[in-house]
Scaffold this motif. Structure first.
Motif, PDB file in Angstrom:
ATOM      1  N   LEU A 113      22.176  18.179  10.855  1.00 30.30           N
ATOM      2  CA  LEU A 113      21.860  16.623  10.560  1.00 30.30           C
ATOM      3  C   LEU A 113      22.048  16.295   9.106  1.00 30.30           C
ATOM      4  CD1 LEU A 113      18.710  16.091  12.638  1.00 30.30           C
ATOM      5  CD2 LEU A 113      21.036  15.325  13.311  1.00 30.30           C
ATOM      6  N   HIS A 114      21.977  17.119   8.248  1.00 31.66           N
ATOM      7  CA  HIS A 114      21.959  16.872   6.760  1.00 31.66           C
ATOM      8  C   HIS A 114      23.388  15.900   6.499  1.00 31.66           C
ATOM      9  CE1 HIS A 114      18.980  20.015   6.503  1.00 31.66           C
ATOM     10  NE2 HIS A 114      18.682  19.279   5.231  1.00 31.66           N
ATOM     11  N   PRO A 115      24.597  16.177   7.017  1.00 30.02           N
ATOM     12  CA  PRO A 115      25.665  15.576   6.387  1.00 30.02           C
ATOM     13  C   PRO A 115      25.689  14.078   6.991  1.00 30.02           C
ATOM     14  CG  PRO A 115      26.263  17.373   8.070  1.00 30.02           C
ATOM     15  CD  PRO A 115      24.867  17.501   7.701  1.00 30.02           C
ATOM     16  N   LEU A 116      24.815  14.005   8.146  1.00 33.02           N
ATOM     17  CA  LEU A 116      24.842  12.577   8.623  1.00 33.02           C
ATOM     18  C   LEU A 116      24.094  11.521   7.928  1.00 33.02           C
ATOM     19  CD1 LEU A 116      23.978  13.396  12.759  1.00 33.02           C
ATOM     20  CD2 LEU A 116      26.305  12.983  11.275  1.00 33.02           C
ATOM     21  N   TRP A 117      23.222  12.035   7.165  1.00 26.20           N
ATOM     22  CA  TRP A 117      22.215  10.957   6.161  1.00 26.20           C
ATOM     23  C   TRP A 117      22.322  11.686   4.660  1.00 26.20           C
ATOM     24  CZ3 TRP A 117      19.546  12.316  10.882  1.00 26.20           C
ATOM     25  CH2 TRP A 117      19.650  11.626  12.099  1.00 26.20           C
ATOM     26  N   VAL A 118      23.270  11.447   3.859  1.00 24.12           N
ATOM     27  CA  VAL A 118      23.424  12.124   2.900  1.00 24.12           C
ATOM     28  C   VAL A 118      22.823  11.123   1.716  1.00 24.12           C
ATOM     29  CG1 VAL A 118      24.820  13.085   0.981  1.00 24.12           C
ATOM     30  CG2 VAL A 118      25.555  13.089   3.466  1.00 24.12           C
ATOM     31  N   ASN A 119      21.476  11.112   1.859  1.00 28.14           N
ATOM     32  CA  ASN A 119      20.595  10.742   0.744  1.00 28.14           C
ATOM     33  C   ASN A 119      19.186  11.317   0.575  1.00 28.14           C
ATOM     34  OD1 ASN A 119      18.222   9.209   2.655  1.00 28.14           O
ATOM     35  ND2 ASN A 119      20.388   8.631   3.478  1.00 28.14           N
ATOM     36  N   PRO A 120      18.584  11.264  -0.789  1.00 33.58           N
ATOM     37  CA  PRO A 120      17.388  12.074  -1.026  1.00 33.58           C
ATOM     38  C   PRO A 120      16.280  12.036   0.097  1.00 33.58           C
ATOM     39  CG  PRO A 120      18.328  11.103  -2.890  1.00 33.58           C
ATOM     40  CD  PRO A 120      19.080  10.479  -1.871  1.00 33.58           C
ATOM     41  N   PRO A 121      15.848  10.730   0.538  1.00 28.45           N
ATOM     42  CA  PRO A 121      14.642  10.775   1.096  1.00 28.45           C
ATOM     43  C   PRO A 121      14.943  11.358   2.565  1.00 28.45           C
ATOM     44  CG  PRO A 121      15.213   8.463   0.237  1.00 28.45           C
ATOM     45  CD  PRO A 121      16.208   9.429   0.070  1.00 28.45           C
ATOM     46  N   ALA A 122      16.178  11.185   3.133  1.00 30.37           N
ATOM     47  CA  ALA A 122      16.273  11.504   4.399  1.00 30.37           C
ATOM     48  C   ALA A 122      16.089  13.207   4.355  1.00 30.37           C
ATOM     49  CB  ALA A 122      17.567  11.503   4.991  1.00 30.37           C
ATOM     50  N   TRP A 123      17.016  13.874   3.274  1.00 35.89           N
ATOM     51  CA  TRP A 123      17.058  15.158   3.014  1.00 35.89           C
ATOM     52  C   TRP A 123      15.593  15.772   2.657  1.00 35.89           C
ATOM     53  CZ3 TRP A 123      21.842  17.475   0.094  1.00 35.89           C
ATOM     54  CH2 TRP A 123      22.765  17.273   0.843  1.00 35.89           C
ATOM     55  N   VAL A 124      14.870  15.107   2.025  1.00 40.81           N
ATOM     56  CA  VAL A 124      13.452  15.439   1.940  1.00 40.81           C
ATOM     57  C   VAL A 124      12.700  15.690   3.177  1.00 40.81           C
ATOM     58  CG1 VAL A 124      11.096  14.901   0.933  1.00 40.81           C
ATOM     59  CG2 VAL A 124      13.039  14.603  -0.405  1.00 40.81           C
ATOM     60  N   VAL A 125      12.826  14.788   4.155  1.00 39.73           N
ATOM     61  CA  VAL A 125      12.153  14.961   5.286  1.00 39.73           C
ATOM     62  C   VAL A 125      12.649  16.186   6.170  1.00 39.73           C
ATOM     63  CG1 VAL A 125      11.703  13.851   7.591  1.00 39.73           C
ATOM     64  CG2 VAL A 125      11.670  12.273   5.589  1.00 39.73           C
ATOM     65  N   LEU A 126      14.268  16.418   6.186  1.00 44.01           N
ATOM     66  CA  LEU A 126      14.775  17.292   6.931  1.00 44.01           C
ATOM     67  C   LEU A 126      14.378  18.569   6.182  1.00 44.01           C
ATOM     68  CD1 LEU A 126      18.237  15.690   7.337  1.00 44.01           C
ATOM     69  CD2 LEU A 126      16.684  16.040   9.045  1.00 44.01           C
ATOM     70  N   ARG A 127      14.257  18.841   5.059  1.00 46.82           N
ATOM     71  CA  ARG A 127      13.796  19.820   4.241  1.00 46.82           C
ATOM     72  C   ARG A 127      12.295  20.308   4.832  1.00 46.82           C
ATOM     73  NH1 ARG A 127      16.958  23.817   3.352  1.00 46.82           N
ATOM     74  NH2 ARG A 127      15.670  24.481   1.606  1.00 46.82           N
ATOM     75  N   VAL A 128      11.535  19.366   4.796  1.00 50.77           N
ATOM     76  CA  VAL A 128      10.098  19.772   5.063  1.00 50.77           C
ATOM     77  C   VAL A 128      10.061  20.126   6.576  1.00 50.77           C
ATOM     78  CG1 VAL A 128       7.912  18.697   5.650  1.00 50.77           C
ATOM     79  CG2 VAL A 128       8.992  17.837   3.534  1.00 50.77           C
ATOM     80  N   ILE A 129      10.882  19.624   7.425  1.00 54.15           N
ATOM     81  CA  ILE A 129      10.870  19.997   8.893  1.00 54.15           C
ATOM     82  C   ILE A 129      11.440  21.384   8.974  1.00 54.15           C
ATOM     83  CG2 ILE A 129      11.949  19.262  11.153  1.00 54.15           C
ATOM     84  CD1 ILE A 129      11.937  16.345  10.269  1.00 54.15           C
ATOM     85  N   PHE A 130      12.634  21.687   8.334  1.00 50.22           N
ATOM     86  CA  PHE A 130      13.120  22.996   8.223  1.00 50.22           C
ATOM     87  C   PHE A 130      12.155  23.882   7.746  1.00 50.22           C
ATOM     88  CE2 PHE A 130      16.012  26.165   6.696  1.00 50.22           C
ATOM     89  CZ  PHE A 130      16.680  26.627   8.016  1.00 50.22           C
ATOM     90  N   GLY A 131      11.438  23.583   6.720  1.00 51.84           N
ATOM     91  CA  GLY A 131      10.396  24.473   6.290  1.00 51.84           C
ATOM     92  C   GLY A 131       9.285  24.845   7.108  1.00 51.84           C
ATOM     93  N   LEU A 132       8.808  23.972   7.906  1.00 49.72           N
ATOM     94  CA  LEU A 132       7.738  23.926   8.883  1.00 49.72           C
ATOM     95  C   LEU A 132       8.159  24.914   9.933  1.00 49.72           C
ATOM     96  CD1 LEU A 132       6.688  20.214   9.311  1.00 49.72           C
ATOM     97  CD2 LEU A 132       5.121  21.892   9.034  1.00 49.72           C
ATOM     98  N   ALA A 133       9.523  24.768  10.404  1.00 45.21           N
ATOM     99  CA  ALA A 133       9.854  25.523  11.661  1.00 45.21           C
ATOM    100  C   ALA A 133      10.358  27.067  11.134  1.00 45.21           C
ATOM    101  CB  ALA A 133      11.420  24.949  11.872  1.00 45.21           C
TER     102      ALA A 133
END
Length: 448
Positions: A113-133
């Motif tokens: 999903l990262h290349p679909l929303w290339v902006n810091p807020p979206a990536w922070v959320v995705l990184r947190v979710i990935f870390g949780l997983a």
């Protein structure tokens, strides 16, 4: 029933009592049964390593800025801190296989999903979710390995787990050479690696065990017992978080090619694999505090020299190899040093506490490194790496001068500890200590 080497009560039939759930189910088939599990973990770590590398490069190329990139990459460690307890809840509710499959699917989806929303807020959320997983995956795998472990093979299991996690991470970082971070290819490949990790697990005949979680030890009590272990773990977390979180950002900001960035990141983890066992063997034969002091001082000196070396040169890669070989073993040394001083009944909680302390440091590291690079110059990255190791060596040096250590023959056996292992790996620690004491360690010692 008798107390086993890691402080759990072991029944005559091989079951284990301890933690929130007290009955241990039937064991797997030892090291053979662990192969499928470790194969799946290797694929996940390769996907994880590739994703971290490509996101660091892409963040720099997209002009996020060094400080923002550091905050984005720290999101992974925030999620990792929060994910362990959540995973324990789901493991108790639905079991290991379902949790592993669900979390691997989430991690795979987030990767793409990262290349679909290339902006810091979206990536922070995705990184947190990935870390949780990823935290949940670690908890699941380590709990599974615990059930496969016996008093004779736990040391080998932990060593194999270290090789798989660090080796997989290194291979994933090298895969950065396989495509352009601006395209979808590397994100798809990262996602595919994580998805394929489900195959050996799903096809394995290994039965899923019950959850056996270590009981917590209050941080204040842990600091009172082993301040040197707590400080070393925290500072090591800062170094590891900075290196793994924004190492690629630094390298990209210095204009290194994709192949050089991949080498810059991977040689550090390869260095960890090469040096962890020799350093551990030395720490078993002399004062462990002295070994921590020397290793931390060496890491600080190497990082300081790297700040003056041309980025991406052969010498810088050689120094990064040595830096990885000194900074990563510090975490294992801290765990083993804690085991030297903490009674066996408190070892599980103490080690779990060190995991959390290291996680907090890992969140701080990328944020501080990114901000320092943004406020000054990119090579300030190495100054951030110097600082925690200098703090360790100064603190340990003072403690050595002020407090008498224990005899070498009373130290516990060194345990090679994976960098981002969760508290579940506590039960794979190699025990017993060289000098056995019934019902924990005799006497009361001063904190070290």
């Amino acid at each position: 029933m008798a107390e086993n080497a890691v402080g759990w009560l072991e029944k005559d039939d091989g079951g284990v009592v301890g933690g929130p759930l007290i009955e241990a189910g039937p064991r797997g088939r030892g090291l053979g049964a662990a192969r499928a599990l470790l194969a799946g973990m290797a694929l996940i770590m390769a996907g994880n390593g590739l994703q971290g590398a490509v996101l660091g490069v892409r963040a720099e190329n997209e002009g996020f800025g060094l400080a923002v990139s550091g905050a984005v990459m720290a999101g992974y460690f925030v999620g990792f801190l929060l994910g362990a307890k959540l995973a324990e809840h789901f493991l108790g509710a639905v079991g290991h296989i379902r949790v592993f499959a669900a979390l691997a699917s989430v991690a795979s989806a987030v990767s793409i999903l990262h290349p679909l929303w290339v902006n810091p807020p979206a990536w922070v959320v995705l990184r947190v979710i990935f870390g949780l997983a990823m935290a949940g995956i670690y908890v699941t795998v380590e709990s599974w390995l615990n059930d496969m472990g016996t008093n004779t093979n736990r040391g080998r299991l932990l060593s194999m787990y270290l090789v798989v996690t660090m080796g997989g991470l290194s291979v994933g970082q090298l895969l950065l050479n396989g495509g352009d971070p601006a395209d979808f290819d590397l994100y798809i490949f990262s996602s595919a690696l994580i998805s394929v990790a489900l195959v050996p697990i799903a096809l394995s005949a290994t039965s899923a065990p019950p959850l056996i979680a270590p009981e917590p030890l209050p941080l204040r009590q842990l600091i009172a017992l082993v301040p040197s272990g707590v400080l070393t773990s925290f500072c090591a977390g800062i170094s590891h978080g900075a290196l793994l979180g924004v190492g690629a950002v630094y390298a990209a900001s210095e204009g290194l090619s994709a192949s050089r960035i991949a080498l810059f990141l991977s040689v550090a983890t390869i260095g960890a694999l090469v040096f962890t066992w020799p350093i551990g063997a030395i720490s078993d034969r002399m004062s462990r505090r002295v070994v921590i002091f020397v290793v931390a001082a060496a890491a600080a000196g190497i990082a300081a020299i790297m700040a003056m070396i041309e980025p991406g040169s052969g010498l810088s890669l050689a120094l990064m190899f040595l830096f990885g070989g000194t900074t990563f073993p510090l975490y294992s040394l801290a765990i083993s040093h804690t085991g030297d001083w903490v009674p066996s009944s408190q070892l599980n909680g103490a080690s779990a506490g060190l995991v959390r302390v290291t996680g907090v440091g890992a969140v701080i590291g990328p944020v501080v490194a990114g901000a320092a690079m943004a406020a000054t110059v990119p090579w300030a990255f190495f100054i951030v790496l110097v600082a925690p190791h200098a703090v360790i060596s100064i603190f340990i040096g003072v403690r050595i001068a002020a407090r008498k250590g224990i005899l070498v023959n009373e130290q516990t056996k060194f345990a090679p500890w994976p960098v981002r292992a969760s508290a579940m790996a506590v039960n794979l620690l190699r025990r017993p200590p060289r000098t056995m004491r019934k019902n924990g360690r005799s006497g009361t010692r001063q904190s070290v």
